[in-house]
Design a protein around this motif. Structure first.
Motif, short mmCIF file in Angstrom:
data_model
loop_
_atom_site.label_atom_id
_atom_site.label_comp_id
_atom_site.label_asym_id
_atom_site.label_seq_id
_atom_site.Cartn_x
_atom_site.Cartn_y
_atom_site.Cartn_z
N ILE A 77 -3.99 -3.68 2.47
CA ILE A 77 -3.62 -2.79 3.56
C ILE A 77 -3.79 -3.57 4.87
O ILE A 77 -4.88 -4.09 5.12
N TYR A 78 -2.74 -3.65 5.63
CA TYR A 78 -2.65 -4.46 6.87
C TYR A 78 -2.65 -5.95 6.53
O TYR A 78 -1.73 -6.67 6.88
N SER A 132 0.84 -1.19 0.00
CA SER A 132 0.00 0.00 0.00
C SER A 132 0.88 1.25 0.00
O SER A 132 0.69 2.16 -0.83
N ASN A 141 1.32 -8.29 0.36
CA ASN A 141 0.38 -9.20 1.03
C ASN A 141 -1.05 -8.94 0.57
O ASN A 141 -2.01 -9.16 1.31
N PHE A 192 6.66 -5.54 -0.09
CA PHE A 192 6.08 -6.63 0.71
C PHE A 192 4.61 -6.76 0.31
O PHE A 192 3.76 -6.02 0.78
MG MG Z 1 0.08 -4.85 2.45
#
Ligand code: MG
Ligand code: ADP
Length: 576
Positions: free
Chosen positions: A487-488, A458, A484, A482
């Motif tokens: 967000i979070y 993000s 994933n 990174f």
């Molecule tokens: Mg992320």
């Protein structure tokens, strides 16, 4: 002195103009790099500045250029210069100017502006905006230059305001008409000012030093907190001598990591909660008691009474959150030198009881973390990926490290040890996203060292288009995203079952590495710590612009990283 060698027919004199006077004033003061975005009315100015030997770096968005200028200021102690067009370009740069001011970085935002007469009558000029008025509350000082003969003084004031006392952002408003104004070249040259001693030493009062040493002497469990002000001051040897002579454990704030190595025997970074709770006297050196230090009170600081000593160049900083029993106002180099002087040769070092307890706690925490950093899981978790990057920085302590994100930031800050001053640059006082690529570019340009950026997916998105800028200038920047998927975390679902994904979720399986390839850089998709290690080492060796898409388990993150407690809670929503 560059003069326009056109001939005034009536007097046959050499002429200069606003364009050239601004360039000459910048060069005269050693401001040789401009970060900006061209456009009306500053396009030709950029061209001429380049022709006159200033390095002019064009970005894709003013905010990234502004962040670059802000961190250039932090790294060099000279104001970083950002150049923008009027109204919208100015506003885009303004976020970075406010950021520089908040973080105490010296920066000058120079924006072209539209016709004063039309703007002030609000008659609807091209990009009409009263930029000076808007900038004022967001920076340390704001100036407008209306006449070519005032350019020298205008820039001198801007430089002084940016770097003296507590550094900060300065706005310099240059109306379009100013650039073309003509004046006698000789008079123009005389009007320029080379700023002498722009940030004079500020010597602390002897009483304040004595008071601080008395408090320090009374301490049973002293602690030193080093902030980015201490790193900025470039008083590295003096700070090291103070820490070592006193024998006091030290806690580095994020950007002060490496001022003394994180592996130093007195470093209490891995025993943070213990030292905050248990210390009885805390000496702050260039660090504010803001939210990042829980305002110096509450649970994080424990129940035992605490005394604070604070070294800062800004007198108003004292007592901002809690009582400061020993304020020491001055520049860090002078203050630390005076303290050392007062301590003399016979100073009693911090007790072994206290330092031993801190070391024990630290070693326990480090040992607990160690096995997690060695996993080779695929997809990666944060610890596996950061374990690899930690080793790379240990092997390349001269590299610059840029870091932003939520979990990516919090975990990298804790895991990746730093060894040298001013190598770690990150989200700073606001904890903002979007500094990443601007910081990478300025770090490469200002230090000439390779740059490793550890970026949340993000966070990267806020300035991602600047990968083109990085490729265009062929900078030695290796970006690790990174990824994933969100967000979070990338695992949230839309509870209504509707077609939109949850607000925190991005495209699954996206390939950020291909963005870099689009501009001729190197892109790598890394699915394991081994692959990540290989790709980063290759990038750091080659110096080629590289982006590594590090595939992280979408379920690996936690809400807002370590600061989830700052989210307001609704009593109506069921707790997850
Ligand atoms: Mg992320
Ligand atoms: P951190 O976020 O690392 O805790 P802060 O930005 O909160 O750091 O604090 C930096 C402090 O350092 C500011 O209060 C600023 O006034 C101070 N400072 C900056 N430069 C100097 C200097 N040369 N000498 C003394 N204090 C300085």
């Amino acid at each position: 002195m560059s003069a326009v060698h056109s001939i005034d027919t009536s007097t046959e004199q050499d002429l200069t103009d606003g364009f050239h006077l601004i360039i000459d004033a910048l060069k005269l003061n050693g401001l040789n790099t401009i970060y900006g975005v061209p456009g009306i009315p500053i396009t030709d100015f950029g061209r001429m500045a380049q022709a006159e030997g200033i390095r002019v770096l064009s970005f894709r968005h003013e905010q990234a250029a502004g962040y670059a200028a802000s961190i250039a200021g932090y790294l060099t102690k000279k104001p970083g210069v950002c150049l923008t067009v009027s109204a919208p370009g100015f506003l885009n740069g303004l976020t970075a100017l406010a950021h520089a001011t908040t973080n105490c970085f010296p920066m000058i935002l120079i924006s072209g502006s539209s016709e004063r007469e039309i703007v002030d009558l609000q008659q609807g000029d091209y990009e009409e905006m009263d930029q000076l008025a808007i900038a004022k509350p967001l920076c340390k000082a704001a100036f407008r230059v209306l006449h070519a003969q005032d350019i020298g003084i205008g820039l001198a004031r801007a430089i002084r305001a940016a770097v003296s006392g507590r550094p900060g952002g300065v706005y310099l408003d240059l109306p379009a008409k100013l650039f073309g104004q003509v004046m006698n070249a000789e008079a123009g040259k005389k009007s320029l000012v080379k700023v002498i001693d722009a940030a004079p030493a500020q010597i602390p009062a002897p009483d304040s030093i004595k008071r601080a040493l008395d408090v320090l002497k009374s301490a049973k469990k002293p602690l030193i907190i080093l902030g980015k002000g201490a790193a900025y001051a470039q008083a590295d040897e003096a700070v090291k001598a103070l820490v070592e002579t006193s024998g006091i454990p030290f806690l580095p704030m994020s950007m002060a990591k490496g001022l003394l190595p994180d592996t130093h025997p007195q470093c209490a970074g891995a025993a943070r909660s213990t030292v905050l709770k248990d210390s009885d006297v805390v000496m702050l050196i260039g660090a504010r008691l803001n939210w990042l230090l829980s305002h110096g009170k509450g649970k994080a600081w424990g129940d035992a009474p605490k005394k604070f000593i604070q070294i800062d160049i800004e007198p108003k900083e004292m007592d901002s959150n809690v009582e400061i029993v020993a304020p020491v106002v001055g520049d860090i180099g002078s203050c630390v030198a005076a303290l050392l002087d007062g301590m003399g040769k016979s100073w009693t070092k911090a007790s072994a009881d206290w330092t031993g307890a801190v070391t024990k706690k630290r070693d326990e925490n480090v040992a607990k973390m160690a096995p997690k950093l060695m996993n080779n899981n695929s997809p990666m978790d944060y610890h596996g990926a950061l374990g690899v990057l930690r080793t790379i920085i240990a092997e390349r302590p001269d590299a610059m490290l840029v870091n932003e994100g939520a979990n990516t930031l919090d975990l990298a800050r804790g895991i990746v040890d730093m060894y040298k001053p001013r190598k770690r640059i990150d989200v700073g006082t606001w904890g903002i996203m979007g500094i990443g690529m601007g910081y990478c570019i300025a770090a490469a340009v200002e230090t000439g060292k390779p740059v490793l950026a550890i970026e949340g997916d993000s966070a990267f998105g806020f300035s991602g288009m600047e990968v083109e800028t990085i490729c265009r200038y062929n900078l030695p920047v290796c970006i690790v995203v990174f990824n994933n998927d969100g967000i979070y975390r990338g695992t949230d679902v839309n509870p209504t079952g509707g077609p939109d994904v949850a607000p925190t979720v991005f495209v699954k399986g996206s390939r950020y590495d291909m963005m870099m390839q689009a501009f001729g850089g190197v892109g790598v998709n890394a699915t394991s710590p081994d692959e990540l290690k290989r790709a980063v080492n290759e990038a750091m060796d080659s110096g080629k612009p590289t982006l590594i898409n590090a595939v992280i388990d979408p379920a690996a993150g936690s809400e807002s990283g370590r600061i989830g407690n700052l989210n307001p809670q609704s009593v109506l929503s069921k707790k997850k």
